[in-house]
Design a protein around this motif. Structure first.
Motif, PDB file in Angstrom:
ATOM      1  N   LEU A  37       0.819  -1.208   0.000  1.00  0.00           N
ATOM      2  CA  LEU A  37       0.000   0.000   0.000  1.00  0.00           C
ATOM      3  C   LEU A  37       0.856   1.263   0.000  1.00  0.00           C
ATOM      4  O   LEU A  37       0.422   2.308  -0.497  1.00  0.00           O
ATOM      5  CB  LEU A  37      -0.936   0.009   1.207  1.00  0.00           C
ATOM      6  N   THR A  93      -5.075   3.460  -7.237  1.00  0.00           N
ATOM      7  CA  THR A  93      -4.920   2.002  -7.172  1.00  0.00           C
ATOM      8  C   THR A  93      -4.904   1.325  -8.541  1.00  0.00           C
ATOM      9  O   THR A  93      -4.322   0.256  -8.702  1.00  0.00           O
ATOM     10  CB  THR A  93      -6.039   1.365  -6.330  1.00  0.00           C
ATOM     11  N   LEU A 197      -9.234  -0.884   1.363  1.00  0.00           N
ATOM     12  CA  LEU A 197      -8.588   0.315   0.851  1.00  0.00           C
ATOM     13  C   LEU A 197      -9.597   1.237   0.178  1.00  0.00           C
ATOM     14  O   LEU A 197      -9.593   2.450   0.391  1.00  0.00           O
ATOM     15  CB  LEU A 197      -7.478  -0.055  -0.130  1.00  0.00           C
ATOM     16  N   GLY A 201     -10.346   3.988   2.436  1.00  0.00           N
ATOM     17  CA  GLY A 201      -9.500   5.022   1.859  1.00  0.00           C
ATOM     18  C   GLY A 201     -10.258   6.224   1.348  1.00  0.00           C
ATOM     19  O   GLY A 201      -9.828   7.364   1.526  1.00  0.00           O
ATOM     20  N   CYS A 347      -2.312   4.044  10.130  1.00  0.00           N
ATOM     21  CA  CYS A 347      -2.762   4.160   8.743  1.00  0.00           C
ATOM     22  C   CYS A 347      -1.600   4.471   7.809  1.00  0.00           C
ATOM     23  O   CYS A 347      -0.928   5.494   7.973  1.00  0.00           O
ATOM     24  CB  CYS A 347      -3.824   5.247   8.634  1.00  0.00           C
TER      25      CYS A 347
END
Length: 400
Positions: A37, A93, A197, A201, A347
């Motif tokens: 990540l 992503t 995510l 996210g 995080c």
């Protein structure tokens, strides 16, 4: 002795409809996930690239919001904010726009008018009706759970397929190809990471942005102070490295720190006990699930004073702290201010989650003042909390 709970495994198995073993050793799973990540939302290694993405996304959001407001009607900013934040995560992503992703998604699954609401509603419904009862040892699925899990499963499989398609036709890495390089290829693992995510996210930054808009246009004295400071600031090239330190040294930054304090993106942190222990006078056995209430922590009068529930950015004007640390960093170290948790499992996208609302709110303020628009908060819903304080829950904006 306290580790994060088993949400990753449970979520992945639930969505993919399997119950097989996870082959990655629990001790290594978080390290592998963090490393993967970090390449997607980790701030230090990709600072210029991430900031450029945030600037482009912020410009598009501000333009869209102002276009809606100029129609002379009440505008609920929440859908625009969440769609913008989801687009940011999709871009980071997968390397494609939200529109491109939607087109590819429509080719793979048949869900009419699929959008962020469909997805988020499915996530929440699945958690409430399926996963949480399962973690509590209840072998039940509450009403609506199966449909939500079905939607999540279709979305997740389509996302993974899209990522693999993109990896096959491009040398640019995406989330799934990076995870594959780290040895994470099982569908349960991929499903867990993808959903966490994307849901966490974009929901985190969207939440901060939404309450930020409400508080800004509800508090003209705060808005005007921020404008006086940022009127000559170029948000296209702003540097938010060492973010806590920079936030404390600006009006906009202190405002954002207050948002993170009063409205933490993840208000409850689930943890599990890794060995039998005594904690706070309670006897806890191995595997016991506990929860940390960040809202209670961040509004504790003993730490924050009698006005702990009020938004007061100036509370962060405290001068230099000891040993060169920012005040926020010291409070984080002492376990008082934990909007992104702390330690090795904090995080991984913390700086990203600070940079996006900082730049976006800054651009909104500049656009509003430079165009001469006056924006008011309309249609506010009010609820009473258990502490007797009032919270605004639903609101709309309007040019007045």
């Amino acid at each position: 002795v306290l580790g994060r709970g088993g949400t990753v495994d449970t979520l992945g198995r639930m969505v993919m409809g399997t119950s097989g073993p996870i082959t990655i050793e629990p001790g290594n799973e978080w390290k592998i996930l963090n490393a993967a990540l970090a390449k997607v939302v980790g701030y230090s290694a990709n600072m210029e690239e991430i900031l450029a993405s945030i600037v482009v996304n912020a410009d598009e959001f501000v333009d869209e919001l102002l276009q809606e407001l100029k129609k002379g009607v009440n505008v609920d900013p929440s859908p625009l904010v969440k769609s913008s934040s989801l687009g940011m995560i999709i871009q980071r992503t997968l390397g494609i726009s939200l529109n491109d992703f939607g087109t590819r998604l429509a080719e793979k699954i048949n869900i009419p008018e699929f959008n962020y609401r469909t997805y988020l509603d499915a996530v929440r419904m699945a958690l409430i009706t399926h996963m949480i009862p399962s973690q509590m040892g209840m072998n039940i699925v509450l009403p609506g759970g199966r449909q939500a899990v079905d939607i999540l499963g279709k979305f997740t499989k389509a996302y993974i397929d899209i990522a693999k398609d993109l990896a096959a036709s491009s040398t640019t890495p995406n989330l799934v190809s990076i995870l594959a390089q780290k040895g994470i290829t099982e569908e349960e693992q991929l499903a867990s990471i993808v959903n966490q995510l994307i849901a966490a996210g974009h929901e985190t930054t969207a939440g901060v942005l939404t309450v930020g808009l409400r508080e800004l246009f509800n508090k003209p004295e705060v808005l005007n102070k921020i404008w006086e400071e940022i009127r000559n600031l170029n948000f296209n090239s702003v540097d938010i490295h060492n973010s806590f330190r920079i936030l404390e040294n600006s009006e906009l930054g202190r405002f954002l720190l207050e948002l993170l304090r009063l409205y933490p993106a993840t208000p409850i942190i689930p943890l599990s006990v890794n060995k039998d222990m005594i904690l706070g006078g309670y006897s806890l056995s191995l595997g016991t699930e506990i929860q940390i209430n960040l809202i209670a922590l961040h509004t504790n009068n003993a730490q924050w004073g009698q006005e702990a529930h009020e938004l007061k950015p100036d509370r962060w004007i405290t001068g230099e702290s000891t040993k060169g640390q920012s005040v926020a960093a010291r409070l984080k170290r002492d376990g008082i201010f934990l909007p992104f948790w702390a330690g090795p499992r904090s995080c991984v996208g913390e700086n990203f989650a600070i940079a996006e609302p900082y730049i976006t709110l800054g651009k909104i303020i500049k656009s509003v003042f430079e165009t001469g628009a006056k924006i008011s908060v309309m249609s506010q819903g009010i609820i009473e909390t258990s502490t007797g304080t009032s919270n605004l829950v639903g609101f709309e904006l309007r040019i007045t």
